[in-house]
Design a protein around this motif. Structure first.
Motif, PDB file in Angstrom:
ATOM      1  N   ASP A 117      77.604 -50.623 -16.331  1.00 19.53           N
ATOM      2  CA  ASP A 117      79.012 -52.279 -16.004  1.00 19.53           C
ATOM      3  C   ASP A 117      80.335 -51.260 -15.495  1.00 19.53           C
ATOM      4  O   ASP A 117      81.111 -52.090 -14.549  1.00 19.53           O
ATOM      5  N   ASP A 118      80.891 -49.802 -15.802  1.00 19.33           N
ATOM      6  CA  ASP A 118      81.896 -49.964 -14.959  1.00 19.33           C
ATOM      7  C   ASP A 118      82.108 -49.215 -13.993  1.00 19.33           C
ATOM      8  O   ASP A 118      82.924 -49.467 -13.452  1.00 19.33           O
ATOM      9  N   TRP A 119      80.283 -49.070 -13.527  1.00 23.43           N
ATOM     10  CA  TRP A 119      80.748 -49.143 -11.727  1.00 23.43           C
ATOM     11  C   TRP A 119      81.140 -51.014 -11.129  1.00 23.43           C
ATOM     12  O   TRP A 119      81.844 -50.283  -9.155  1.00 23.43           O
ATOM     13  N   ASP A 120      81.260 -51.788 -11.889  1.00 28.98           N
ATOM     14  CA  ASP A 120      81.930 -52.926 -11.043  1.00 28.98           C
ATOM     15  C   ASP A 120      83.400 -52.844 -11.406  1.00 28.98           C
ATOM     16  O   ASP A 120      83.600 -53.779 -10.111  1.00 28.98           O
ATOM     17  N   GLY A 121      84.329 -51.980 -11.871  1.00 34.08           N
ATOM     18  CA  GLY A 121      85.087 -51.842 -11.605  1.00 34.08           C
ATOM     19  C   GLY A 121      86.015 -51.081 -10.069  1.00 34.08           C
ATOM     20  O   GLY A 121      86.417 -51.002  -9.290  1.00 34.08           O
ATOM     21  N   LEU A 122      84.289 -50.317  -9.402  1.00 31.23           N
ATOM     22  CA  LEU A 122      85.232 -49.377  -8.365  1.00 31.23           C
ATOM     23  C   LEU A 122      85.103 -50.623  -7.277  1.00 31.23           C
ATOM     24  O   LEU A 122      84.762 -51.109  -6.547  1.00 31.23           O
ATOM     25  N   ASP A 123      86.335 -49.941  -6.194  1.00 27.46           N
ATOM     26  CA  ASP A 123      85.621 -50.341  -4.496  1.00 27.46           C
ATOM     27  C   ASP A 123      84.165 -49.912  -4.058  1.00 27.46           C
ATOM     28  O   ASP A 123      83.769 -49.541  -4.770  1.00 27.46           O
ATOM     29  N   GLN A 139      80.840 -47.638  -4.856  1.00 25.18           N
ATOM     30  CA  GLN A 139      79.787 -48.373  -5.983  1.00 25.18           C
ATOM     31  C   GLN A 139      78.934 -47.900  -4.694  1.00 25.18           C
ATOM     32  O   GLN A 139      77.543 -47.597  -4.997  1.00 25.18           O
TER      33      GLN A 139
END
Ligand code: ADP
Length: 543
Positions: free
Chosen positions: A346-352, A356
């Motif tokens: 889930d925390d990869w959702d916040g990456l550009d 990603q």
């Protein structure tokens, strides 16, 4: 306690009510019972419901037995993704025989080698491929008989067999009783490796592994009863990475496709409301660079598994821009195709987006049905540190690993040394337990004592705006031992726009300078029969 037999060891034995051998053939039995009228297979204008799918498989199985084929016999299929190929995945194992799907891009001598080595009892061959089959049989002392597939969508070839597939089905009995194999360890498939280093090896699968890998892949790919699966991956490649069974397990719809042609793929995605498909990175590249007039938009997001070779992150992000969600898996013939997955966090959702794609380009973690994966020093078999830097060999073990290589005890023992499947792939373990492949062991470049991952250099090349495909191999060098040499195909319309010096300068700006290629050669890249770039051919060119 003590010497007493545990209370759980008495009167609780395995019996027919509580224990059944695992076999993916049972998926079709269930789907046809639960969804008899649902469309199971689409092929051109043709629609086959699950009831018809089951009935055709019953006839197929019965027709095989009437020809004397039975348990432990090999039946070969030489066909593109057509209904007969899919049906063979059920009919052949239903009678305890072993399905040998042959790579359709192989030449006659290799096909002859496979038929001979696998002691094939019958070949079912598509008319388009029959010229190769005819030549292969001519080279054999006792070639197996042939049944032709005279597919309506074939556009050439010839008929060479004793009967046509649809007529052959009519020889069979639609009421053929389905009794599944009672031993899940029984051989189900014989798949030959591509044989880049000598004669191909025959990888033997068992029913249990095929069942488990199909279910493991269904879970990871999010397949469900409304799945519409487009066959952009050849069914001959590790049984279509086990999706020949996985899609049926969820009673989804198989959409057949003889050949990956973007002019067909895009409209099929739109018209059949495709939800899932698979393909090697080369298929992704082909779709990305299709001419605009072949591309069409579609409202759904299509989930696509890629694997079979490392997908550069630029390829992943370009596909996502076109409406696909890419799931990256890794595997090899020896482990039933996809065995690890780059499971999304889930925390990869916040990456550009770019970051990603870099995360997604890693090969990831074991599928739920694979027991374990490690990255080890292959001599000591100790884990390398999980630092994302130290390179070791990726080894796997679990229930979705092959039984071994047919008639090749030495190679089997070598591959299973120390109780692990040795993949021959060099990888690092990241601190988050995700594996990242750096190279096949023979592809790593050693320059001035430093390891250079050819994949890492390619990753940068794929980001260059004019580059469509790239492969990097070692070139002998007097001072450094080896240096990277890049082979590059430019995008349509980019010819003449960039020079070798431009590419080298671009690399030096975007990576440690010692990793930058010292040579760049433009032109098409040699590919294997499964669409992988043949680095050994390029290495030979380097002398
Ligand atoms: P062949 O060995 O003939 O190429 P396989 O399909 O068995 O045929 O290939 C397995 C190999 O493909 C792996 O050992 C690995 O080198 C490569 N491979 C497969 N999937 C990936 C992936 N996701 N990333 C990098 N390499 C991959």
């Amino acid at each position: 306690m003590g010497d007493n037999v545990s209370i759980y060891e008495q009167g609780l034995e395995k019996n027919a009510a509580n224990y059944a051998a695992l076999s993916p053939v049972s998926f079709l039995k269930r789907a046809a019972t639960v969804y008899p009228d649902k469309v199971a297979v689409i092929h051109g204008d043709r629609r086959i419901t699950y009831r018809e799918f089951r009935d055709r498989v019953s006839r197929f199985a019965s027709a095989l037995t009437k020809r004397g084929i039975g348990k432990g016999d090999t039946v070969s299929l030489f066909a593109p993704n057509v209904p007969a190929m899919l049906e063979a995945h059920y009919a052949v194992p239903l009678i305890g025989a072993v399905l040998n799907s042959i790579n359709t891009r192989l030449d006659a001598p290799t096909v002859a080698f496979i038929l001979d080595h696998g002691e094939s009892k019958l070949v079912i061959s598509d008319r388009d491929l029959n010229p190769v089959m005819k030549e292969a049989r001519a080279q054999m002392v006792s070639p197996p008989p042939v049944i032709d597939i005279d597919d309506v969508l074939a556009d050439g070839g010839e008929l060479i067999g004793e009967a046509e597939y649809e007529t052959f089905l009519l020889e069979g009995d639609v009421d053929y009783p389905w009794s599944l194999p009672d031993d899940e360890w029984q051989a189900i498939c014989l798949n030959y490796t591509s044989g880049t280093t000598g004669n191909p090896k025959g990888v033997v699968y068992h029913h249990r592994g095929a069942y488990l890998n199909a279910l493991g892949n269904s879970v990871e790919f999010g397949l469900s009863a409304d799945a519409v699966y487009l066959w952009t991956l050849p069914m001959f490649h590790c049984n279509g990475w086990c999706y020949t069974w996985a899609v049926t397990a969820v009673a989804g719809t198989h959409v057949c496709l003889r050949k990956v042609d973007p002019a067909l793929v895009f409209p099929m995605i739109r018209d059949h409301k495709v939800t899932h498909m698979c393909g090697a990175p080369i298929v992704l590249t082909m779709l990305i660079h299709a001419p605009d007039d072949q591309k069409c938009t579609f409202p759904q997001t299509v989930k696509m598994v890629t694997g079979g070779a490392a997908p550069p992150s630029a390829v992943i992000s370009n596909m996502q821009k076109m409406g696909f969600r890419i799931i990256h898996m890794y595997g090899m013939t020896e482990c039933y195709g996809p065995s690890t997955v780059c499971a999304w966090q889930d925390d990869w959702d916040g990456l550009d987006e770019e970051r990603q794609a870099v995360m997604a380009a890693r090969q990831g973690v074991a599928l739920v049905t694979l027991e374990e994966q490690r990255v080890v020093n292959s001599e000591t078999m100790e884990n390398v540190p999980a630092d994302g830097k130290t390179i070791g060999e990726l080894v796997l073990r679990g229930n979705t690993v092959m039984r071994g290589y047919l008639k090749n005890g030495n190679a089997t023992a070598e591959t299973f040394a120390g109780g692990w499947l040795h993949t021959g792939d060099l990888a690092v373990m990241h601190p988050d337990s995700y594996v990242e492949i750096k190279d096949r062991s023979k592809d790593i470049i050693i320059s001035g004592g430093e390891n250079i991952s050819s994949l890492e250099v390619e990753e940068v090349l794929y980001k260059h705006p004019d580059i469509m495909e790239a492969a990097v191999v070692a070139s002998p060098h007097e001072k450094w031992g080896e240096t990277p040499s890049a082979y590059v195909t430019l995008k349509p319309g980019s010819d003449g726009k960039v020079s070798a010096d431009d590419v080298i300068a671009y690399c030096r700006e975007n990576m440690a300078k010692f990793k930058a290629p010292t040579k760049v050669t433009f032109g098409p890249l040699p590919k294997t029969s499964t669409g992988k770039i043949q680095k050994f051919v390029l290495r030979e060119r380097e002398g």
